[in-house]
Design an enzyme around this catalytic site. Structure first.
Site, PDB file in Angstrom:
ATOM      1  N   SER A 186      -1.956  -2.870   8.219  1.00  0.00           N
ATOM      2  CA  SER A 186      -3.039  -2.186   7.908  1.00  0.00           C
ATOM      3  C   SER A 186      -4.053  -3.430   7.365  1.00  0.00           C
ATOM      4  O   SER A 186      -3.854  -4.566   7.080  1.00  0.00           O
ATOM      5  CB  SER A 186      -2.864  -1.376   6.928  1.00  0.00           C
ATOM      6  OG  SER A 186      -4.245  -0.760   6.175  1.00  0.00           O
ATOM      7  N   TYR A 214       0.436   0.528  -1.502  1.00  0.00           N
ATOM      8  CA  TYR A 214       0.207   0.359  -0.072  1.00  0.00           C
ATOM      9  C   TYR A 214      -0.233  -0.795   0.448  1.00  0.00           C
ATOM     10  O   TYR A 214       0.385  -1.589   1.392  1.00  0.00           O
ATOM     11  CB  TYR A 214      -0.805   1.372   0.256  1.00  0.00           C
ATOM     12  CG  TYR A 214      -1.171   1.725   1.669  1.00  0.00           C
ATOM     13  CD1 TYR A 214      -0.249   2.284   2.467  1.00  0.00           C
ATOM     14  CD2 TYR A 214      -2.352   0.983   2.455  1.00  0.00           C
ATOM     15  CE1 TYR A 214      -0.228   2.422   3.587  1.00  0.00           C
ATOM     16  CE2 TYR A 214      -2.344   1.376   3.576  1.00  0.00           C
ATOM     17  CZ  TYR A 214      -1.624   2.155   4.459  1.00  0.00           C
ATOM     18  OH  TYR A 214      -1.981   2.208   5.937  1.00  0.00           O
TER      19      TYR A 214
END
Ligand code: NAD
Length: 254
Positions: A144, A157
């Site tokens: 990501s 995350y």
């Protein structure tokens, strides 16, 4: 689906995790459209089945919790029984929520690390075992933009995705002489249900609009655009690429 390259993945025996939704679904569909046979793996069997049914005979749905070693072993055994030696793995399964780091529950920290980072490792590990027997293959991990930069309310995350980035490099280096390439796609701002999970867990007093503004300078994109990049990296055209981290995030990590 745009610019499908006919037969580019003929003979490719693929396992795609997170295939029930978003990027995994679009990737499974794209690879199959280009000739691959695809094991569509997801913790949500109904979603994986829907993807596989949409593809047809070239796909099979398999249930798996990528964070559970026993589940991964059983799933890969099933995939191999159906496909033969896997020579492509794409690790799209992932989760995320937002929280102030000082309030983040340990269980949530662990859940995100277990699925995003450990889950990627377990699938890659199982795939490498197959590829060593079969004479090589391709692994494409999904990180990501949050694995390349800091982002508020996203400690777990960001940590998990930063881990995926360097896990990719480590595996690429380790297996470079064994015919296995390992590359990573780092998306940002793709319209999928995951974006909703982030929006719903936004800490009080913070604005999704402000978060989004910092997330996607070029606005959002669609899963198919990421699948197209994955399909290239997984192809023979990308023979010389390994250990690469390929951003597709509308300019967020410039
Ligand atoms: N959408 C974005 O903007 C974006 C941006 C950057 C990175 N990513 C990454 O892309 C990947 C795919 O995300 P998406 O946006 O398609 O999300 P999504 O929620 O649409 O799909 C994720 C899929 O993973 C599955 N999954 C979740 N936990 C699992 C587990 N333990 N075992 C097996 N499957 C599991 C879900 O059931 C779901 O089908 C994720 O790793 C995500 O972090 C997405």
């Amino acid at each position: 689906m745009t610019n499908v390259v006919a037969n580019r993945h003929a003979g490719r025996l693929a396992i795609v995790t997170g295939a029930g939704s978003g990027l995994g679904k679009a990737t499974a569909e794209r690879l199959a459209a280009e000739g691959a046979r695809v094991a569509c793996v997801d913790i949500a069997l109904a979603s994986a089945t829907s993807t596989a049914d949409g593809i047809g005979d070239a796909a099979k749905a398999l249930q798996c919790d990528v964070s559970d070693p026993a589940s991964v072993t059983a799933c890969v055994e099933h995939a191999v029984a159906w496909l033969g030696n896997i020579n492509l793995a794409v690790t799209c399964a992932g989760i995320g929520t937002l929280a102030h780091s000082h309030e983040l529950e340990f269980a949530e920290w662990k859940r995100i690390l277990d699925v995003n980072l450990t889950g990627t490792f377990l699938i890659a590990q199982a795939a490498v075992k197959q590829m060593l027997v079969g004479g090589g293959g391709r692994i494409v991990t999904i990180a990501s933009n949050a694995g390349l930069m800091g982002q508020p309310f996203s400690a777990a995350y960001c940590a998990s995705k930063g881990g995926v980035v360097n896990l990719t490099r480590a595996l690429a280096d380790e297996y470079i002489k064994r015919g296995i390439t390992v590359n990573c796609v780092a998306p940002g701002g793709i319209d999928t249900p995951l974006q909703g999970a982030f929006a719903q867990s936004l800490p009080e007093g913070t604005s999704w609009k402000d978060m989004r503004k910092s997330m996607t300078p070029l606005g959002n994109s669609q899963p198919e655009e990421v699948a197209s990049v994955v399909a290239f990296i997984a192809s023979d055209e990308a023979r010389y690429m390994t250990g690469s981290i390929v951003s597709i995030d509308g300019g967020l990590t410039l």
